[in-house]
Design an enzyme around this catalytic site. Structure first.
Site, mmCIF file in Angstrom:
data_model
loop_
_atom_site.group_PDB
_atom_site.id
_atom_site.type_symbol
_atom_site.label_atom_id
_atom_site.label_comp_id
_atom_site.label_asym_id
_atom_site.label_seq_id
_atom_site.Cartn_x
_atom_site.Cartn_y
_atom_site.Cartn_z
ATOM 1 N N ARG A 1 0.815 -1.234 0.000
ATOM 2 C CA ARG A 1 0.000 0.000 0.000
ATOM 3 C C ARG A 1 0.840 1.271 0.000
ATOM 4 N NH1 ARG A 1 -2.287 -3.284 -1.646
ATOM 5 N NH2 ARG A 1 -4.124 -4.375 -0.928
ATOM 6 N N SER B 1 -10.640 1.014 3.428
ATOM 7 C CA SER B 1 -10.001 0.580 4.678
ATOM 8 C C SER B 1 -9.294 1.752 5.357
ATOM 9 C CB SER B 1 -8.971 -0.515 4.388
ATOM 10 O OG SER B 1 -9.626 -1.642 3.869
ATOM 11 N N GLU C 1 -4.142 3.511 6.834
ATOM 12 C CA GLU C 1 -3.961 3.340 5.381
ATOM 13 C C GLU C 1 -4.407 4.630 4.700
ATOM 14 O OE1 GLU C 1 -5.084 -0.366 3.565
ATOM 15 O OE2 GLU C 1 -5.768 0.658 1.747
HETATM 16 C C1 LIG Z 1 -15.294 2.056 -1.011
HETATM 17 C C2 LIG Z 1 -13.796 2.008 -1.127
HETATM 18 C C3 LIG Z 1 -13.152 0.786 -1.317
HETATM 19 C C4 LIG Z 1 -11.758 0.735 -1.444
HETATM 20 N N1 LIG Z 1 -11.147 -0.476 -1.616
HETATM 21 C C5 LIG Z 1 -9.800 -0.540 -1.751
HETATM 22 C C6 LIG Z 1 -9.141 -1.809 -1.967
HETATM 23 O O1 LIG Z 1 -9.747 -2.855 -2.051
HETATM 24 N N2 LIG Z 1 -7.788 -1.807 -2.078
HETATM 25 C C7 LIG Z 1 -7.046 -0.665 -1.993
HETATM 26 O O2 LIG Z 1 -5.824 -0.726 -2.119
HETATM 27 N N3 LIG Z 1 -7.651 0.540 -1.793
HETATM 28 C C8 LIG Z 1 -8.999 0.629 -1.659
HETATM 29 N N4 LIG Z 1 -9.600 1.841 -1.441
HETATM 30 C C9 LIG Z 1 -8.759 3.063 -1.301
HETATM 31 C C10 LIG Z 1 -8.513 3.830 -2.600
HETATM 32 O O3 LIG Z 1 -9.552 3.625 -3.541
HETATM 33 C C11 LIG Z 1 -7.167 3.477 -3.249
HETATM 34 O O4 LIG Z 1 -6.081 3.755 -2.390
HETATM 35 C C12 LIG Z 1 -6.987 4.281 -4.547
HETATM 36 O O5 LIG Z 1 -5.939 3.741 -5.297
HETATM 37 C C13 LIG Z 1 -6.712 5.769 -4.305
HETATM 38 O O6 LIG Z 1 -6.774 6.431 -5.557
HETATM 39 P P1 LIG Z 1 -7.290 7.919 -5.646
HETATM 40 O O7 LIG Z 1 -7.194 8.363 -7.059
HETATM 41 O O8 LIG Z 1 -8.641 8.057 -5.038
HETATM 42 O O9 LIG Z 1 -6.196 8.655 -4.756
HETATM 43 P P2 LIG Z 1 -6.424 9.921 -3.820
HETATM 44 O O10 LIG Z 1 -7.267 9.509 -2.649
HETATM 45 O O11 LIG Z 1 -6.864 11.067 -4.606
HETATM 46 O O12 LIG Z 1 -4.929 10.148 -3.288
HETATM 47 C C14 LIG Z 1 -4.294 9.196 -2.451
HETATM 48 C C15 LIG Z 1 -2.811 9.533 -2.352
HETATM 49 O O13 LIG Z 1 -2.231 9.372 -3.642
HETATM 50 C C16 LIG Z 1 -1.689 10.617 -4.108
HETATM 51 N N5 LIG Z 1 -2.023 10.755 -5.536
HETATM 52 C C17 LIG Z 1 -3.218 10.511 -6.131
HETATM 53 N N6 LIG Z 1 -3.112 10.705 -7.459
HETATM 54 C C18 LIG Z 1 -1.840 11.094 -7.693
HETATM 55 C C19 LIG Z 1 -1.104 11.440 -8.854
HETATM 56 N N7 LIG Z 1 -1.668 11.426 -10.056
HETATM 57 N N8 LIG Z 1 0.189 11.803 -8.721
HETATM 58 C C20 LIG Z 1 0.805 11.798 -7.507
HETATM 59 N N9 LIG Z 1 0.157 11.487 -6.360
HETATM 60 C C21 LIG Z 1 -1.138 11.122 -6.457
HETATM 61 C C22 LIG Z 1 -2.346 11.717 -3.288
HETATM 62 O O14 LIG Z 1 -1.499 12.843 -3.171
HETATM 63 C C23 LIG Z 1 -2.546 10.994 -1.952
HETATM 64 O O15 LIG Z 1 -1.352 11.025 -1.219
HETATM 65 C C24 LIG Z 1 -10.993 1.925 -1.349
HETATM 66 C C25 LIG Z 1 -11.654 3.161 -1.173
HETATM 67 C C26 LIG Z 1 -13.044 3.201 -1.076
HETATM 68 C C27 LIG Z 1 -13.716 4.532 -0.902
#
Ligand SMILES: Cc1cc2nc3c(=O)[nH]c(=O)nc-3n(C[C@H](O)[C@H](O)[C@H](O)COP(=O)(O)OP(=O)(O)OC[C@H]3O[C@@H](n4cnc5c(N)ncnc54)[C@H](O)[C@@H]3O)c2cc1C
Length: 320
Positions: A178, A226, A305
């Site tokens: 992660r 999570s 996380e």
């Molecule tokens: C209902 C639900 C279920 C989920 N299930 C899972 C699961 O099964 N497994 C899992 O691993 N995660 C899960 N997640 C968490 C999440 O979806 C993942 O971590 C996802 O990959 C985050 O992507 P995001 O675009 O929303 O990132 P954001 O929340 O927008 O950002 C997260 C981090 O990444 C950085 N970031 C984002 N985009 C960029 C970019 N383009 N360049 C540089 N930095 C960046 C941000 O600065 C921040 O530090 C879940 C979330 C929800 C709401």
């Protein structure tokens, strides 16, 4: 230090980059938690605009923060002083060339999962229930059902803090559970290598995993997935004892615990929901309370996380 909230900052940014610049945009609208105060948010139209924005911010000594779909973070109630660079439309290509796929950072992972499965390429299809972007998936090394981004990433296209393009080979990304170790960069895209499989089988698997998500997690409620990472425990631990964070929280009797508008989900104990206009303060207090009660009962310290974001866009620690 200047902040991205200075009126002149946004005005000058509009002249330098293509894309939408919104002042006083509610970060609650940019996060699946539906929590967070105002900020200046740029949605860049092209990778060059990301570089232009980073350079503009650096010249004005303004911090910046890269945002995907906001599904793994908790923004502060007071909003951000940093410029938020939100990757979305314009940087969301999904293009396959044989087993090599070029993905824009702003593409939603569930869409990538469905498109690649339908085209008969496996490896990312299991991400159908991870509601983040490609960029967020790479940065978080998101994963589920035994699949992780690091399994398929060949290289990552980034813009560094000086506004320079940099292609980072998978071996240099520093993937671990992660997380990755890319430093302060904006991911604008990635090249992944997938494996050819029968599309009907992939689509069937994708559909059943999505169904499992909907039935086993509070998928459509405001949350961040999570809240805590699973702790590292001895392999030979008694299988009757809790192992995952959710199991620890449930075994401590904390399902349904509520602070302000934030509540530990009754459906899945490692999901904390925004059930009634929760503030970031409510969620943080709930996290502290759960962490200390799990620690008191089991001697295990749960680590977040979800990324807790400070006023300048920095990641902050969960205080005790
Ligand atoms: C209902 C639900 C279920 C989920 N299930 C899972 C699961 O099964 N497994 C899992 O691993 N995660 C899960 N997640 C968490 C999440 O979806 C993942 O971590 C996802 O990959 C985050 O992507 P995001 O675009 O929303 O990132 P954001 O929340 O927008 O950002 C997260 C981090 O990444 C950085 N970031 C984002 N985009 C960029 C970019 N383009 N360049 C540089 N930095 C960046 C941000 O600065 C921040 O530090 C879940 C979330 C929800 C709401």
């Amino acid at each position: 230090m200047h902040t991205a909230r200075d009126a002149s900052f946004a005005a000058a940014l509009r002249l330098k980059v293509r894309g939408d610049v919104k002042e006083l945009e509610s970060l609650a609208r940019c996060s699946t938690y539906r929590i967070g105060g105002p900020a200046t948010v740029l949605t860049p139209a092209h990778a060059e605009d990301v570089a232009g924005a980073v350079r503009h911010a650096a010249a004005a000594a303004v911090p910046w923060f890269a945002l995907g779909l906001g599904s793994n973070l908790l923004f502060p109630d007071a909003g951000l002083d940093a410029l938020v660079i939100r990757l979305g439309r314009g940087l969301d290509q999904i293009t396959g060339r044989g087993d090599e796929w070029i993905l824009g950072a702003g593409a939603p992972a569930p869409l990538v999962a469905k498109r690649t499965a339908a085209a008969g390429w496996g490896g990312l299809h299991k991400m159908v229930g991870v509601p983040g972007s490609v960029g967020g998936g790479v940065v978080m090394n998101a994963g589920c059902h035994g699949a992780e981004w690091r399994d398929v990433v060949q290289s990552v296209h980034t813009v560094d803090a000086l506004g320079n393009d940099r292609e980072v080979a998978a071996a240099d990304v520093g993937f671990s559970y992660r997380r990755s170790n890319l430093g302060h960069v904006v991911v604008v895209g990635t090249t992944v290598v997938l494996r050819q499989e029968e599309s009907a089988r992939l689509e069937e698997e994708t559909e059943s995993l999505y169904k499992w998500r909907k039935e086993g997690t509070p998928f459509n409620q405001p949350c961040c997935g999570s809240v805590f990472k699973n702790p590292e425990l001895a392999r030979d631990r008694d299988p009757a004892l809790p192992r995952t964070s959710g199991q620890f929280i449930e075994a401590t009797g904390l399902k349904g615990l509520r602070i302000g508008g934030a509540e530990v989900s009754l459906m899945h104990a490692n999901y904390f929901l925004n059930v009634a206009d929760a503030t970031a303060g409510d969620v943080l207090e709930l996290m502290r309370s759960v962490r200390s009660r799990v620690h008191d009962q089991w001697g295990v310290t749960l680590e977040p996380e979800v990324k807790l974001i400070g006023a300048d866009g920095e990641t902050i620690r969960l205080s005790t």
